[in-house]
Design an enzyme around this catalytic site. Structure first.
Site, PDB file in Angstrom:
ATOM      1  N   HIS A 101      -6.773 -11.182  12.924  1.00 34.19           N
ATOM      2  CA  HIS A 101      -5.471 -10.712  13.406  1.00 34.19           C
ATOM      3  C   HIS A 101      -4.545 -10.772  12.194  1.00 34.19           C
ATOM      4  CE1 HIS A 101      -7.195 -12.692  17.017  1.00 34.19           C
ATOM      5  NE2 HIS A 101      -6.554 -11.789  17.715  1.00 34.19           N
ATOM      6  N   ASP A 104      -3.309 -14.145  11.404  1.00 32.04           N
ATOM      7  CA  ASP A 104      -4.292 -15.159  10.961  1.00 32.04           C
ATOM      8  C   ASP A 104      -4.277 -15.277   9.449  1.00 32.04           C
ATOM      9  OD1 ASP A 104      -5.243 -15.169  13.599  1.00 32.04           O
ATOM     10  OD2 ASP A 104      -6.933 -13.842  13.134  1.00 32.04           O
ATOM     11  N   GLU A 232     -10.770  -4.212  24.042  1.00 30.55           N
ATOM     12  CA  GLU A 232     -11.588  -5.359  24.454  1.00 30.55           C
ATOM     13  C   GLU A 232     -11.164  -5.812  25.852  1.00 30.55           C
ATOM     14  OE1 GLU A 232     -11.930  -8.457  21.443  1.00 30.55           O
ATOM     15  OE2 GLU A 232     -11.961  -9.980  23.023  1.00 30.55           O
ATOM     16  N   HIS A 271     -15.690 -12.943  28.455  1.00 33.52           N
ATOM     17  CA  HIS A 271     -14.782 -12.136  29.280  1.00 33.52           C
ATOM     18  C   HIS A 271     -15.546 -11.499  30.439  1.00 33.52           C
ATOM     19  CE1 HIS A 271     -11.894 -11.433  25.610  1.00 33.52           C
ATOM     20  NE2 HIS A 271     -12.101 -12.710  25.876  1.00 33.52           N
ATOM     21  N   ASP A 296     -18.104  -8.956  20.975  1.00 36.88           N
ATOM     22  CA  ASP A 296     -17.673 -10.311  20.626  1.00 36.88           C
ATOM     23  C   ASP A 296     -18.671 -11.266  21.255  1.00 36.88           C
ATOM     24  OD1 ASP A 296     -15.523  -9.507  19.165  1.00 36.88           O
ATOM     25  OD2 ASP A 296     -14.001 -10.488  20.400  1.00 36.88           O
ATOM     26  N   ASP A 307     -11.806 -19.140  29.246  1.00 35.54           N
ATOM     27  CA  ASP A 307     -12.454 -18.560  28.076  1.00 35.54           C
ATOM     28  C   ASP A 307     -12.778 -19.691  27.087  1.00 35.54           C
ATOM     29  OD1 ASP A 307     -13.336 -16.375  26.649  1.00 35.54           O
ATOM     30  OD2 ASP A 307     -11.348 -15.767  25.933  1.00 35.54           O
ATOM     31  N   ASP A 339     -16.682 -14.461  18.160  1.00 32.80           N
ATOM     32  CA  ASP A 339     -15.374 -14.871  18.686  1.00 32.80           C
ATOM     33  C   ASP A 339     -15.610 -16.189  19.419  1.00 32.80           C
ATOM     34  OD1 ASP A 339     -12.817 -15.068  19.515  1.00 32.80           O
ATOM     35  OD2 ASP A 339     -12.728 -13.148  20.566  1.00 32.80           O
TER      36      ASP A 339
HETATM   37  C1  XLS Z   1      -9.167 -13.465  23.432  1.00 33.37           C
HETATM   38  C2  XLS Z   1      -9.808 -12.399  22.691  1.00 33.37           C
HETATM   39  C3  XLS Z   1      -9.331 -12.260  21.246  1.00 33.37           C
HETATM   40  C4  XLS Z   1      -9.709 -10.907  20.711  1.00 33.37           C
HETATM   41  C5  XLS Z   1      -8.940 -10.509  19.496  1.00 33.37           C
HETATM   42  O1  XLS Z   1      -9.645 -13.928  24.447  1.00 33.37           O
HETATM   43  O2  XLS Z   1     -11.183 -12.569  22.743  1.00 33.37           O
HETATM   44  O3  XLS Z   1      -9.843 -13.275  20.464  1.00 33.37           O
HETATM   45  O4  XLS Z   1     -11.060 -10.825  20.422  1.00 33.37           O
HETATM   46  O5  XLS Z   1      -7.599 -10.398  19.745  1.00 33.37           O
HETATM   47 NI    NI Z   2     -12.595 -11.453  21.625  1.00 35.31          NI
HETATM   48 NI    NI Z   3     -11.926 -14.087  24.298  1.00 36.43          NI
END
Ligand code: XLS
Ligand code: NI
Ligand code: NI
Length: 436
Positions: A101, A104, A232, A271, A296, A307, A339
């Site tokens: 990001h 980051d 995503e 997710h 991811d 999560d 991730d």
């Molecule tokens: C959060 C998401 C985030 C995305 C990137 O739950 O997984 O990490 O991958 O913004």
């Molecule tokens: Ni993610």
């Molecule tokens: Ni996530």
């Protein structure tokens, strides 16, 4: 090379017989599997946020990790050290990609302009490190959820001023991704959702989100960014209900707002589970319509409803995922991005290596197992046989559009009751087991 990970050398491949915890047992980057190297199949990426910015902080407690790259007082000096530590890690681990990001890699400034200057400076440093190491950017994204200004959302914010701020921020994040040769740009919905319908105009918010995506596509075109845009899906967290709930919801959104041509999906394992689906289900929903762009990789915990972003270890899961990926001929410009974060109690930098080595080995095994299952046609043979009635006779006529309800009624009056055939689920589960 810097020395943030003291005493840790480049991780070698030693094979299944090795008991060296700092060696790969299955992931052998150059090993050829069906005409491509493992590295080309898997395209692993390290996520900057968890691995280098993770502190072990949770909702009940403070930071626990003591990271040497996080020590410098000055924000930009700290950002530089963190970037250098990251590239040392990528090289020692032997991955070809990373993801970040904007916030980051570069700290938020006092003003928007200062934030942009910080980002530009860090992009210069990252470009140099990429050139020196050969590690590339799989995808960039913008953090549109951390700062208090985004409390009520970014593109879906009821205040157009915040929408504008988010647009200005994403403009720079896309430009940064382009500058670094990023192969994709990701939109994860951050705070794009709602907590109560009592204060929310759902239709208005979704139209705002669509406007935002159209602007991103237009901007990318004007600067010549040719990477793949990805959305995503995630059903909840931080908001109670996120607009990008799952793959099917996102595909419908893209269709409704004429965005289908410009986006693919980045599917995240945890997710999928939060949405009440399996990882393989979500991968398949996207893949079915040619929209599986990137993944991811992580895992949730069946006993925890959030999560947890743990590292993947389950071979049934990695095998199922690799079956979908191999069956669609690979991920193209996408990859497998970890991730995933360490558990709070895994406090040491060396734990970052253990975690990634485990995840990479789990996917390497998934790849090898899935390849063998495909080569032996154990599932495909069974499945194509199961649908064989559509390859000729009445089934072929149905699929060719030659039949209707009336002609099918005539067919049934002639042929009577169909015979019931077993789906053989347990038999197939046993076969999968024998491959794992
Ligand atoms: C959060 C998401 C985030 C995305 C990137 O739950 O997984 O990490 O991958 O913004
Ligand atoms: Ni993610
Ligand atoms: Ni996530």
């Amino acid at each position: 090379m810097t020395d943030f990970f003291k005493g840790i050398a480049t991780i070698p491949f030693e094979g299944a017989g090795s008991n060296n915890p700092l060696a790969f047992k299955y992931y052998n980057a150059q090993q050829q599997v069906a005409g491509k190297s493992m590295a080309e199949h898997l395209r692993f990426a390290v996520s900057f946020w968890h691995t280098f910015k993770g502190t072990g902080r949770d909702i009940f407690g403070a930071e626990v990790y003591d990271r040497s790259w996080d020590a410098p007082e000055n924000k930009m000096t700290r950002a530089k050290a963190t970037l250098e530590a990251a590239f040392e890690f990528f090289q020692k681990l032997g991955v070809d990609y990373y993801c970040f990001h904007d916030r980051d890699i570069a700290p938020e400034g006092e003003t928007f302009s200062e934030s942009c200057r910080n980002l530009e400076q860090m992009v210069q440093s990252a470009a140099k490190l990429q050139k020196d190491t050969g590690v590339n950017l799989l995808w960039g994204t913008a953090n549109l959820f951390g700062h208090p200004r985004y409390t009520h959302g970014a593109a879906t914010n009821p205040d157009a001023h915040v929408f504008a701020y988010a647009a200005a921020q994403v403009k720079h994040a896309i430009a940064a991704t382009k500058e670094l040769g990023g192969e994709n740009y990701v939109f994860w919905g951050g705070r794009e959702g709602y907590d109560t319908l009592l204060n929310t105009d759902m239709k208005q918010e979704q139209e705002q989100l669509a406007r935002f995506f159209h602007m991103a596509v237009d901007y990318a075109r004007t600067i010549g960014f040719t990477g793949q845009f990805l959305i995503e899906p995630k059903p909840m967290e931080p908001t109670k209900h996120q607009y990008d709930f799952d793959a099917a919801t996102v595909l419908n959104f893209l269709q409704t707002y004429h965005l289908m041509d410009h986006f693919k999906l980045n599917i995240e394992a945890n997710h999928a589970n939060l949405a009440g689906h399996t990882f393989a289900h979500e991968l398949s929903v996207a893949s079915c319509v040619g929209k599986l762009g990137s993944v991811d990789v992580n895992r949730g915990d069946p006993l925890l409803g959030w999560d947890t972003d743990q590292f993947p270890v389950d071979l049934y899961e990695t095998t199922a995922a690799m079956l979908v990926i191999l069956n669609q001929g690979g991920l193209g410009s996408g990859g497998l991005n970890f991730d995933a974060k360490l558990r709070r109690g895994s406090t040491d930098p060396i734990d970052l290596f253990h975690a990634h080595i485990g995840g990479m080995d789990a996917f390497a095994r998934g790849l090898l197992i899935a390849r063998k299952i495909i080569d032996d046609k154990v599932l495909s043979g069974f499945v194509s046989n199961r649908y064989a009635s559509y390859a000729s006779g009445v089934g072929q006529d149905i699929m060719a559009g030659k039949m209707n309800f009336k002609t099918l009624e005539e067919y049934i009056l002639k042929t009577g009751e169909p015979s019931l055939k077993s789906g053989r689920q347990e038999y197939l589960e046993n076969i999968i087991n024998s491959y794992i």
